[in-house]
Design an enzyme around this catalytic site. Structure first.
Site, PDB file in Angstrom:
ATOM      1  N   ARG A   1     -15.493  -0.441  -1.974  1.00 12.12           N
ATOM      2  CA  ARG A   1     -14.350   0.608  -2.082  1.00 12.12           C
ATOM      3  C   ARG A   1     -15.369   1.916  -2.116  1.00 12.12           C
ATOM      4  NH1 ARG A   1      -9.966  -2.394  -4.428  1.00 12.12           N
ATOM      5  NH2 ARG A   1     -10.621  -4.559  -3.638  1.00 12.12           N
TER       6      ARG A   1
ATOM      7  N   ARG B   1      -9.970   8.036   4.812  1.00 10.40           N
ATOM      8  CA  ARG B   1      -8.968   9.150   4.424  1.00 10.40           C
ATOM      9  C   ARG B   1      -9.117  10.381   5.215  1.00 10.40           C
ATOM     10  NH1 ARG B   1      -8.287   8.419  -2.221  1.00 10.40           N
ATOM     11  NH2 ARG B   1      -6.448   9.154  -1.632  1.00 10.40           N
TER      12      ARG B   1
ATOM     13  N   ARG C   1     -10.551   2.603  -8.962  1.00  6.22           N
ATOM     14  CA  ARG C   1     -12.214   2.231  -8.729  1.00  6.22           C
ATOM     15  C   ARG C   1     -12.820   2.742 -10.011  1.00  6.22           C
ATOM     16  NH1 ARG C   1     -13.492   5.368  -3.283  1.00  6.22           N
ATOM     17  NH2 ARG C   1     -11.621   6.904  -4.189  1.00  6.22           N
TER      18      ARG C   1
ATOM     19  N   GLY D   1     -11.906   1.583   5.670  1.00 10.47           N
ATOM     20  CA  GLY D   1     -10.825   2.562   5.228  1.00 10.47           C
ATOM     21  C   GLY D   1     -11.349   3.959   5.506  1.00 10.47           C
TER      22      GLY D   1
ATOM     23  N   GLN E   1      -8.165 -13.285   5.404  1.00 10.49           N
ATOM     24  CA  GLN E   1      -8.807 -11.915   4.933  1.00 10.49           C
ATOM     25  C   GLN E   1      -9.197 -11.824   3.678  1.00 10.49           C
ATOM     26  OE1 GLN E   1      -7.379  -7.398   4.470  1.00 10.49           O
ATOM     27  NE2 GLN E   1      -6.380  -8.406   6.211  1.00 10.49           N
TER      28      GLN E   1
ATOM     29  N   GLN F   1     -14.499  10.494   8.234  1.00  8.61           N
ATOM     30  CA  GLN F   1     -14.944   9.279   7.674  1.00  8.61           C
ATOM     31  C   GLN F   1     -14.548   8.197   8.643  1.00  8.61           C
ATOM     32  OE1 GLN F   1     -12.635   9.145   4.115  1.00  8.61           O
ATOM     33  NE2 GLN F   1     -14.030  10.103   2.803  1.00  8.61           N
TER      34      GLN F   1
ATOM     35  N   TYR G   1       1.004  -1.193   0.060  1.00  6.82           N
ATOM     36  CA  TYR G   1       0.264   0.007  -0.022  1.00  6.82           C
ATOM     37  C   TYR G   1       0.989   1.177  -0.178  1.00  6.82           C
ATOM     38  CZ  TYR G   1      -3.405  -3.207   1.583  1.00  6.82           C
ATOM     39  OH  TYR G   1      -4.485  -4.321   1.610  1.00  6.82           O
TER      40      TYR G   1
END
Length: 327
Positions: free
Chosen positions: A225, A296, A244, A294, A192, A300, A57
């Site tokens: 996503r 950012r 995406r 997730g 996972q 969020q 990542y």
């Protein structure tokens, strides 16, 4: 926040676990360091104790950001989950299984799956430095590597457990047969895998097996996503280098919109966003240990953590299942 035991391992993870793929930047249209650190801190402030990352990542950036964000935090109350087995720097010398070409600054970078014992040991040392820690709570093979025997990879993780460099070992993206093979030689903590309202394929064979054998399931891409947040049907836009743009193409947008429209009144009745409802539903499915989410930005991250405050009745869960069957 709820905290859950991960399989037969000694780990107890937060039910919402911070997913650090996006903050790496590559494949996500870049990142803002300040916002990424703020998102990690906000997650921790709202009860998230588990952070999932990987060397791939951002080509090390995601791990570095987590290492920086945890400076001054109580390390013993946090769980760092990272991975190994994707090599992009040429250190595998052509060994392993070619995966795909990543892109950095317009340049194609060949990525290989490589899970040989010596590479596992090497990658862990590199991750420990980036993460600014002396142990990893859960080390996971990122993708299956057909060029390396499974028992060799599991042996490497057993060595690392004996050395105290990892507390538990797991895999990611493993099929049922691969899980069986790994569990036959190693006390496998978890697998996972992708799992969402739009992708429930693991319910057919993998989930019954892992549930019966007490192997944890870490669900990734529960929001697909961000697609299940609904914002990409409104005014959100994606940068040209955001993966995406292609990823969303696998779904029927009209069916997804219809599903979200059906779920919207339930979300509103809970004073929750669609994303929060989706995360909470995912966390309540049988056999799912924890859910990766997730973030950012701090906002969020806070929203993701608060998804666990939602209560869903048996009738409401049945309603959601019925809507999923329709759409």
């Amino acid at each position: 926040m709820e905290y859950r035991k991960l399989g037969q391992s000694p780990l107890e993870l937060s039910a919402i676990t911070y997913g650090a793929f996006a903050i790496g930047g590559n494949m996500w249209g870049g990142n803002e360091r300040k916002d990424s650190i703020a998102a990690i801190h906000a997650s921790i402030d709202h009860g998230v104790t588990s952070l999932d990352t990987a060397p791939f990542y951002g080509f090390g950036l995601s791990e570095e950001l987590i290492g920086d964000a945890l400076v001054g935090k109580n390390r013993n109350k946090m769980q760092i989950l990272t991975k190994f087995g994707l090599v992009w720097d040429g250190s595998n010398e052509g060994k392993g299984e070619y995966f795909f070409d990543a892109t950095e600054n317009g340049k194609a970078i060949p990525v290989y799956k490589y899970a040989a014992k010596q590479n596992v040991i090497k990658e862990v040392e590199e991750s420990l430095k980036r993460l600014k820690t002396d142990y990893i709570d859960l080390l996971q093979l990122h993708w299956p590597d057909a060029s390396t025997p499974i028992d060799e990879t599991m042996e490497a993780m057993q060595v690392l457990i004996r050395q105290g460099k990892i507390r538990a070992g797991g895999v990611s993206n493993y099929s049922l047969e691969q899980v069986k093979a790994a569990a036959g030689t190693f006390n496998l903590a978890s697998n996972q895998v992708p799992y969402s309202m739009l992708n429930r394929s693991i319910e057919q064979d993998l989930l019954p097996y892992t549930t019966a054998h007490n192997i944890g399931i870490i669900a990734y891409s529960p929001l697909e996503r961000g697609l299940l947040s609904g914002k990409y049907f409104a005014d959100a836009t994606l940068k040209s280098d955001d993966h995406r743009n292609d990823y969303f193409g696998q779904f029927n947008p009209e069916k997804v919109k219809a599903l979200l429209a059906a779920l919207q009144p339930l979300a509103e009745s809970k004073k929750a966003s669609l994303a929060q409802l989706v995360l909470r539903w995912t966390s309540l499915q049988q056999g799912i240990s924890v859910v990766l989410a997730g973030a950012r930005t701090a906002a969020q991250a806070e929203s993701n953590a608060k998804a666990m405050d939602i209560t869903l009745t048996a009738d409401e869960l049945l309603f959601i299942r019925q809507e999923l069957a329709k759409h």
